[in-house]
Design a protein around this motif. Structure first.
Motif, short mmCIF file in Angstrom:
data_model
loop_
_atom_site.label_atom_id
_atom_site.label_comp_id
_atom_site.label_asym_id
_atom_site.label_seq_id
_atom_site.Cartn_x
_atom_site.Cartn_y
_atom_site.Cartn_z
N LYS A 167 61.17 52.95 -80.94
CA LYS A 167 62.37 52.26 -80.44
C LYS A 167 62.24 50.74 -80.50
CE LYS A 167 60.88 52.79 -75.66
NZ LYS A 167 60.79 51.47 -75.09
N TYR A 192 65.66 52.74 -75.31
CA TYR A 192 65.68 54.18 -75.54
C TYR A 192 65.39 54.53 -77.00
CZ TYR A 192 68.12 54.13 -71.09
OH TYR A 192 68.45 53.91 -69.78
N TYR A 193 64.88 55.73 -77.22
CA TYR A 193 64.78 56.33 -78.54
C TYR A 193 66.15 56.92 -78.85
CZ TYR A 193 59.82 56.01 -77.51
OH TYR A 193 58.57 55.54 -77.19
N SER A 194 66.41 57.23 -80.13
CA SER A 194 67.73 57.78 -80.42
C SER A 194 67.76 58.57 -81.73
CB SER A 194 68.78 56.66 -80.48
OG SER A 194 68.47 55.75 -81.52
N PRO A 196 69.99 51.48 -83.53
CA PRO A 196 71.19 52.31 -83.56
C PRO A 196 72.44 51.46 -83.82
CG PRO A 196 69.88 52.75 -81.60
CD PRO A 196 69.30 51.54 -82.26
N HIS A 246 75.68 58.77 -80.95
CA HIS A 246 74.25 58.63 -80.71
C HIS A 246 73.83 59.48 -79.52
CE1 HIS A 246 74.70 54.78 -82.98
NE2 HIS A 246 73.55 55.20 -83.45
N VAL A 247 72.60 59.92 -79.54
CA VAL A 247 71.96 60.56 -78.39
C VAL A 247 70.76 59.69 -78.06
CG1 VAL A 247 70.75 62.61 -77.56
CG2 VAL A 247 72.67 62.86 -79.16
N PHE A 248 70.78 59.12 -76.86
CA PHE A 248 69.70 58.24 -76.40
C PHE A 248 68.84 59.00 -75.40
CE2 PHE A 248 73.14 55.41 -77.65
CZ PHE A 248 72.48 54.51 -78.48
#
Length: 162
Positions: free
Chosen positions: A136, A141-143, A117, A157-159
């Motif tokens: 990831k 975290y994934y995002s 990210p 971003h959204v984590f």
């Protein structure tokens, strides 16, 4: 206008279905930007069911995706110029490749490839990599990302955890 921004879904290799967090977000948007590495046409078609899909192909995408999608794309929305490219290639960093991909000035360049990210300015161009919703790597975290387009252009971003 709210847009969902994703990249590097790598499905079905990294996941068999979209994570719940992404699935919930997909139901709230009308436009989706995918910066490549869908992996299969099935992923493209599934995303298309949620809203207008704007995408480019990545380095691991199947041939049918490469035939349907461009390597790079420019969108003009509400007066903002948005560059979309995956970012793969030889030599140089991913950032340098995406900056050099467009001859004309972009307000934002959305890209993927690194799964990292990123949200930062280079000069007056905002670089935005949403990360990956399925891979990831060594990050905690994934995002994915959101793009808000109105009088101003904003990205975030959204984590999440799986």
């Amino acid at each position: 206008m709210k847009w969902l921004v994703i990249s590097d879904t790598h499905m079905p290799k990294r996941a068999k279905q979209f994570p719940d967090t992404l699935e919930d977000e997909l139901k709230k948007v009308n436009h989706i930007i995918h910066a490549g590495d869908f992996q299969t046409m099935d992923v493209y078609e599934k995303l298309s069911q949620y809203g207008k899909l704007h995408g480019v192909y990545g380095n691991i995408d199947e041939e049918d995706l490469k035939e349907q999608l461009p390597a790079k794309k420019t969108l003009e929305i509400e007066g903002f110029r948005i560059g979309l490219v995956h970012g793969h290639g030889e030599k140089k960093t991913t950032e340098k490749r995406v900056l050099e991909a467009f001859d004309e000035k972009m307000d934002i360049i959305i890209f993927g490839h690194s799964h990292m990210p990123l949200l930062r300015y280079v000069g007056k161009t905002l670089l935005f990599n949403p990360g990956s919703v399925t891979d990831k790597r060594k990050l905690p975290y994934y995002s994915f990302g959101r793009l808000h387009i109105g009088e101003e252009l904003q990205a975030e971003h959204v984590f999440f955890n799986r």
